[in-house]
Enzyme design. Structure first.
Site, PDB file in Angstrom:
ATOM      1  CG  PHE A 127      -3.596   0.363  -0.401  1.00 29.31           C
ATOM      2  CD1 PHE A 127      -2.759  -0.615  -0.923  1.00 29.31           C
ATOM      3  CD2 PHE A 127      -4.969   0.197  -0.542  1.00 29.31           C
ATOM      4  CE1 PHE A 127      -3.282  -1.746  -1.549  1.00 29.31           C
ATOM      5  CE2 PHE A 127      -5.499  -0.928  -1.165  1.00 29.31           C
ATOM      6  CZ  PHE A 127      -4.650  -1.907  -1.661  1.00 29.31           C
ATOM      7  CG  ASP A 204      -3.764   1.540   5.951  1.00 26.67           C
ATOM      8  OD1 ASP A 204      -3.554   0.416   6.450  1.00 26.67           O
ATOM      9  OD2 ASP A 204      -4.377   1.696   4.877  1.00 26.67           O
ATOM     10  CE1 TYR A 229      -6.736  -7.933   2.944  1.00 28.49           C
ATOM     11  CE2 TYR A 229      -8.933  -7.507   3.777  1.00 28.49           C
ATOM     12  CZ  TYR A 229      -7.841  -7.122   3.033  1.00 28.49           C
ATOM     13  OH  TYR A 229      -7.858  -5.915   2.381  1.00 28.49           O
ATOM     14  CE  LYS A 230      -3.042  -5.933   3.594  1.00 26.77           C
ATOM     15  NZ  LYS A 230      -3.196  -6.284   2.198  1.00 26.77           N
ATOM     16  NE  ARG A 376       2.899  -6.819  -2.648  1.00 24.86           N
ATOM     17  CZ  ARG A 376       1.767  -6.436  -2.089  1.00 24.86           C
ATOM     18  NH1 ARG A 376       1.681  -5.276  -1.478  1.00 24.86           N
ATOM     19  NH2 ARG A 376       0.699  -7.196  -2.134  1.00 24.86           N
TER      20      ARG A 376
HETATM   21  C1  LIG Z   1      -2.443  -0.331   3.136  1.00 22.51           C
HETATM   22  C2  LIG Z   1      -3.772  -0.902   2.746  1.00 22.51           C
HETATM   23  N1  LIG Z   1      -4.912  -0.214   3.027  1.00 22.51           N
HETATM   24  C3  LIG Z   1      -6.121  -0.717   2.682  1.00 22.51           C
HETATM   25  C4  LIG Z   1      -6.232  -1.949   2.036  1.00 22.51           C
HETATM   26  C5  LIG Z   1      -7.524  -2.512   1.574  1.00 22.51           C
HETATM   27  O1  LIG Z   1      -8.674  -2.158   2.185  1.00 22.51           O
HETATM   28  P1  LIG Z   1      -9.979  -3.062   2.026  1.00 22.51           P
HETATM   29  O2  LIG Z   1      -9.795  -4.255   2.926  1.00 22.51           O
HETATM   30  O3  LIG Z   1     -11.079  -2.179   2.405  1.00 22.51           O
HETATM   31  O4  LIG Z   1     -10.053  -3.531   0.604  1.00 22.51           O
HETATM   32  C6  LIG Z   1      -5.067  -2.691   1.748  1.00 22.51           C
HETATM   33  C7  LIG Z   1      -5.099  -4.009   1.062  1.00 22.51           C
HETATM   34  O5  LIG Z   1      -5.984  -4.451   0.425  1.00 22.51           O
HETATM   35  C8  LIG Z   1      -3.831  -2.141   2.108  1.00 22.51           C
HETATM   36  O6  LIG Z   1      -2.711  -2.803   1.830  1.00 22.51           O
HETATM   37  N1  LIG Z   2      -7.431  -7.140  -0.325  1.00 18.96           N
HETATM   38  C1  LIG Z   2      -7.108  -7.729  -1.480  1.00 18.96           C
HETATM   39  C2  LIG Z   2      -8.120  -8.246  -2.293  1.00 18.96           C
HETATM   40  O1  LIG Z   2      -9.409  -8.171  -1.867  1.00 18.96           O
HETATM   41  C3  LIG Z   2      -7.809  -8.863  -3.516  1.00 18.96           C
HETATM   42  C4  LIG Z   2      -6.479  -8.950  -3.896  1.00 18.96           C
HETATM   43  C5  LIG Z   2      -5.456  -8.432  -3.120  1.00 18.96           C
HETATM   44  C6  LIG Z   2      -5.789  -7.791  -1.931  1.00 18.96           C
HETATM   45  C7  LIG Z   2      -4.746  -7.173  -1.111  1.00 18.96           C
HETATM   46  O2  LIG Z   2      -4.799  -7.301   0.062  1.00 18.96           O
HETATM   47  C8  LIG Z   2      -3.702  -6.400  -1.771  1.00 18.96           C
HETATM   48  C9  LIG Z   2      -2.777  -5.793  -0.783  1.00 18.96           C
HETATM   49  N2  LIG Z   2      -3.435  -4.976   0.205  1.00 18.96           N
HETATM   50  C10 LIG Z   2      -1.621  -4.990  -1.329  1.00 18.96           C
HETATM   51  O3  LIG Z   2      -0.851  -4.505  -0.531  1.00 18.96           O
HETATM   52  O4  LIG Z   2      -1.428  -4.866  -2.531  1.00 18.96           O
END
Ligand SMILES: Cc1ncc(COP(=O)(O)O)c(C=O)c1O
Ligand SMILES: Nc1c(O)cccc1C(=O)C[C@H](N)C(=O)O
Length: 404
Positions: A127, A204, A229-230, A376
């Site tokens: 990611f 992760d 949040y997922k 997706r």
């Molecule tokens: C694998 C992964 N790592 C990290 C994040 C995001 O991290 P953060 O919540 O700090 O934006 C996401 C999604 O947003 C993710 O899918």
């Molecule tokens: N965390 C997100 C956000 O703050 C805005 C829009 C999308 C997201 C997501 O969670 C994207 C997600 N982690 C992904 O796998 O693409």
């Protein structure tokens, strides 16, 4: 004729759906892997929190329960979803900030004990935030990134990792479920390979926590991070979690040494002395309000059981793959076909998927789009019905026809 109806009728978890906000509407939600639906009980829980806890207890709430909430709720999460014994998980910050704190703590520790270990191993399809944070830390600490090249429809294999790690490796950073293709990593095997090379490993778990069983202690993982949040339905921007294996905690120094990670925050003394255990990985005031919603979901996950949730997740993604195979001949599957190698979402590839996604959103069918050409479909097991999957894929077929 609907093929979904008998699947919903036979689904032992079907009744959980009505416990989510919006489940009664016709909207098709395929983005539970980005932002889970709210649990209906959350509205009452938030109201009660404002009225009774915040409004009633005011600052006394800190002593009465809030100071302990990051680790108490972390322990609950560890027990219900992560296979982590108490005292190793804490909630707060964002995944990005946890990544910074734990990667920095890990590489500093390894380099201190063996200065020849100057590499962080990470894959090209990890990611973005993981890659960017690792790049920043490498620049800050004079380390090198060793990239494992991964195709966007796959993930890191044991052979690839074996080739990448060695005497120079300090830390390996991997995703349990790949955000694009849903590739499910063989975490116990990859952890073993990293350890055999003398390196630490950080997992992760953003796309697996609450959907795919995790066994952090069983894998002998060193570190982990993930969002809530997922599949944990904590709401937009809800705080993330970090895990540090108990055997490492005393050796690690995290870089954001704020007062809440101090051994005695209210001593307010001159120098920083880290708390014992998981508390030393906390930095500032814990986001208590942000921890309210995820508690409703953790209760549902515990009631359903993570193994039953995984079984439903496999059934949902397999059904989506079957419908795509039979009704979307022009589309290719960008996720693993074998459910044992697939997490909780399915990615379908077609060059027109960006335009298709835009059309679907106008019609209350909500997947998301990830380059290159990936639609997706994120299937949150407790809130998604087979009927929703069927209606959603019919809408994809229509939108594909219309955009041709
Ligand atoms: C694998 C992964 N790592 C990290 C994040 C995001 O991290 P953060 O919540 O700090 O934006 C996401 C999604 O947003 C993710 O899918
Ligand atoms: N965390 C997100 C956000 O703050 C805005 C829009 C999308 C997201 C997501 O969670 C994207 C997600 N982690 C992904 O796998 O693409």
């Amino acid at each position: 004729m609907s093929t979904a109806a008998p699947l919903d009728a036979a689904d032992p978890l079907a009744h959980f759906r009505e416990r989510f906000v919006g489940a009664e509407s016709d909207l098709v939600y395929f983005d539970g892997n980005s932002l889970g639906r709210p649990v209906a009980a959350t509205a009452g829980r938030l109201g009660a929190f404002v009225r009774d806890d915040w409004g009633g207890r005011l600052i006394r709430g800190w002593d009465e329960q809030w100071m302990e909430l990051p680790t108490r709720l972390g322990d609950d999460l560890g027990r219900i979803c992560l296979g982590a014994a108490p005292g190793q998980t804490a909630i707060g910050d964002s995944t990005t900030v946890w990544l910074y704190k734990l990667i920095r703590a890990a590489v500093d520790h390894v380099v201190r004990t063996d200065p020849a270990r100057t590499e962080i191993v990470i894959d090209t399809d990890n990611f973005p935030t993981d890659r960017y944070v690792a790049e920043g830390i490498a620049a800050e600490r004079g380390l090198t990134l060793r990239w494992i090249e991964v195709e966007t429809s796959a993930g890191v294999t044991a052979d690839q990792l074996r080739e990448a790690v060695g005497e120079r490796t300090a830390l390996v950073v991997l995703c349990h479920v790949a955000y694009r293709a849903a590739w499910l990593a063989d975490a116990p095997e990859l952890t073993r390979i990293a350890h055999d090379a003398g390196a630490l490993v950080l997992w992760d778990l953003c796309h697996s926590a609450g959907s795919v069983p995790v066994a952090l202690d069983g894998w002998d993982a060193d570190l982990a991070v993930g969002c809530t949040y997922k599949y944990l339905n904590g709401g937009p921007g809800s705080p993330a979690f970090g895990y540090v294996n108990a055997r490492l905690q005393a050796d690690l120094t995290q870089p954001i040494q704020g007062w809440m990670g101090h051994a005695d925050p209210f001593l307010m003394g001159p120098g920083y002395a880290p708390a014992k255990g998981m508390r030393r990985f906390i930095s500032g005031t814990p986001p208590i309000l942000g921890m309210v919603a995820m508690q409703s979901m953790l209760e549902l996950v515990e009631e359903a059981g993570i193994e039953a949730i995984r079984a439903k997740s496999v059934a949902l993604t397999s059904y989506a793959v079957e419908l795509a195979d039979t009704t979307l001949p022009a589309v290719t599957l960008a996720s693993p076909r074998d459910p044992a190698q697939r997490g909780g979402h399915v990615t379908l590839h077609h060059d027109r998927m960006r335009a298709v996604t835009a059309r679907l959103w106008e019609r209350d069918v909500i997947p998301d789009y990830r380059d290159p050409g990936g639609l997706r479909i994120g299937l949150s097991p407790l809130s998604t019905s087979f009927d929703e999957v069927e209606r959603g894929l019919e809408a994809v077929a229509t939108a594909l026809r219309e955009t041709s």
